[in-house]
Design a protein around this motif. Sequence first.
Motif, PDB file in Angstrom:
ATOM      1  N   HIS A 562       0.795  -1.223   0.000  1.00 17.33           N
ATOM      2  CA  HIS A 562       0.000   0.000   0.000  1.00 17.33           C
ATOM      3  C   HIS A 562       0.831   1.278   0.000  1.00 17.33           C
ATOM      4  O   HIS A 562       0.330   2.334  -0.372  1.00 17.33           O
ATOM      5  CB  HIS A 562      -0.919   0.017   1.227  1.00 17.33           C
ATOM      6  N   LYS A 584       3.414   1.501   9.206  1.00 15.89           N
ATOM      7  CA  LYS A 584       2.678   0.306   8.781  1.00 15.89           C
ATOM      8  C   LYS A 584       2.510   0.332   7.269  1.00 15.89           C
ATOM      9  O   LYS A 584       2.612   1.386   6.639  1.00 15.89           O
ATOM     10  CB  LYS A 584       1.287   0.244   9.443  1.00 15.89           C
ATOM     11  N   GLU A 586       0.088   0.562   5.288  1.00 15.25           N
ATOM     12  CA  GLU A 586      -1.308   0.959   5.113  1.00 15.25           C
ATOM     13  C   GLU A 586      -1.357   2.358   4.522  1.00 15.25           C
ATOM     14  O   GLU A 586      -0.532   3.213   4.854  1.00 15.25           O
ATOM     15  CB  GLU A 586      -2.050   0.960   6.452  1.00 15.25           C
ATOM     16  N   GLN A 587      -2.304   2.591   3.627  1.00 15.40           N
ATOM     17  CA  GLN A 587      -2.492   3.945   3.123  1.00 15.40           C
ATOM     18  C   GLN A 587      -2.854   4.875   4.280  1.00 15.40           C
ATOM     19  O   GLN A 587      -3.694   4.554   5.112  1.00 15.40           O
ATOM     20  CB  GLN A 587      -3.620   3.977   2.075  1.00 15.40           C
ATOM     21  N   ALA A 589      -0.990   5.630   6.802  1.00 13.43           N
ATOM     22  CA  ALA A 589      -0.354   5.273   8.075  1.00 13.43           C
ATOM     23  C   ALA A 589       0.538   6.415   8.554  1.00 13.43           C
ATOM     24  O   ALA A 589       1.075   7.194   7.758  1.00 13.43           O
ATOM     25  CB  ALA A 589       0.467   4.000   7.905  1.00 13.43           C
TER      26      ALA A 589
END
Length: 693
Positions: A562, A584, A586-587, A589
């Motif tokens: 991501h 992380k 993750e988008q 984050a």
Amino acid sequence: MAAVVAVTSGTAHAAGNLPPKQPLVQDLQADNKPCATGDDKAYVSGPPTLAAVLYDPEEDDRPAEGNMVKGEFEAWWTDSAGAEQRRTYTTFAASSGLSQRWWMPEDVPANTVVSWRVRANDGKATSPWSSEGEGSVCEFVYDDVNPEKATLSSPEYPQRQDVFWVDGVGVYGHFTMDSPSDDVVAYTYGFMGGPYGTVRAQQAGGAVTIPFLPLASGPQQLTVRAIDRAGRSSGESAYEFNVKSGHAPVSQWKLADPAGTTSAAAETGTAARTGSGVTFAGAAPDGTGLTTTAHLDGGDQAFLTPDAPAVDTHGTFAVSAWVRPERTDRDMAVVSQGAGSTGAGLGLRRGDEGPVWSFTVAGQEVSGGAPETGEWAHVLGLYDAETGLAQLYVNGHETGTKTKAEPTRTTDAFRIGQGPGLSAWQGDLGDVRAYDRVVVPDEATELAYRKPKSLGHWSLETASDGASPERSGRAPLKLGTGATVYRVPDGSCLPELDPDCPAVSYPLVGDGHLQLDGETGYAATEQPVVDTSDSFTIGAVVRLADAEPAHPMTVLSQAGEHTDAFKVRYQPSEHAWQLVMPVKDEQGAAETVVSQIESADGGEGQGHRLAVVYDDATDQVRLYLDGFAGTSATADFADGWHSSGPLQVGRGHTADGWGEYLHGDVDEVQAYAGALRDSDITGLGWGTDPCLC
């Protein structure tokens, strides 16, 4: 009508005015030394400045500017002919409560007891003398002779003309300073490179002894000046000696024995028999020189022992090992010797906020670091008998708080993998050492050093079939649209000599560099290059084409699913190079951003050498600019995550996909598994590989 006059202590004052207060002995000084007499009198190095704080009663009816008083000083002595000499001095009026001074005349005789006193005068009345009543006369002696030079000696470190090399780093020496002058009260000293200080003798003329711990081998020098009670300094005495490297551990077991072995060979000391819960030929930490290690299963038979002590717990000692726990949910022993007030132990303990490494000496503990299941770490516990302090190193860095301890000697056997009150070690152990000296900080760092491994070096000097090769034949960098490798065109003229010759630009390093158009240009590998969940180093040389870039531009990145595990970019809004590391994959984050300020170069000059170092052992990430520790920035970053995407040169992830395309030149992309040291970073970006010595 005549003024009413009252008489007190032989002084007169007018009605409505109180006399100044008697100066207090504690407010009198000669050259900042307190008023004293007899054996405690002040010794000074020249005609001194006498000082006194003088007070006028606050009850006096005075103008708004405050009560004003003068100081009347008096000094006297007996000269060589037996005649008394007196000197007096009156200061200018000053506000009550201020210090008033008399710079004494040059005719004050040397080596003669001079007495002095002072009183205050407010213009209408005088105070009693400071010597009256419960007061005291003050005395000083002007000493005009410097003390003789100090004599120096050391039983552990004789001068180099007597013994050329002496053992050694981590072994304390004790240096005695003495002087033929009986009025010496202190010595100032300095070792080459430090420490420096002043030490006082217990009595005038007495010798003093100081400890010194050599931190490095080589020639060493101690310089000393004797200081007498007047503050006069002798000439400088010098003491030269040579320090050997630190001697080897008294016991060492690499634990690299063949599979099926029932005892561990000793590099020094005695071989260690093994319990049945020990197996050999396990994996070793990369970059350490160890080939294999021992595995302990955590049961009752998970131990090794030489059946004898390895260290003297009443003296200075250190113990260390490479360790990889299979679990961190219980207290486990790495090494131990004895128990309670006589014992010492190194191990893993469940702390209040998670597992920690622990070193215990005589029941006193120092702890720190963060053990991770399946991760190698180097742990070292040190007890310094000279200071009485226990301390702990994890991965070459001191951690926790030094702790005072008072161990006694134990005759118990040294044990590997077991310790009183702890579970047996479950996991891998290697290179267990025991020292009878201090392991100094540089040695602790070196013991924990894991030599980085080169993963790729792309010189970007040539390209064929849309790819630029890696120097050792590993995966090339494939060039996307808008990316080319630039080389100086062949020609028969030189612009420097021929004004009609077309001007050409030269590569950043070597014979070529990568040019990126800022729109679609990039280069990338097909697979990840660095393991971003572990320690890594990556660097490149970059030169921006624009002096004022319109948007952020990424130089290097390596992506997860991501987002990028790391991204090195130029941020024009900050005029800064940045390292961005999301916590992380993750988008959106949270990100750790490390910045180094430097304006864009706009196509001029030789660009900048950028390097990123992530040290998983210390949970820190650092961005270097142009190769120097002094131009670097550091941030905490724990638990790096593994990125699955390839290495990208010239672009990075954005919310809309690939973006932040670089408009400029890139050269000398280098990647390593492991954290390069400051001294190694300076070798990146010059067309060669640092020696990693």
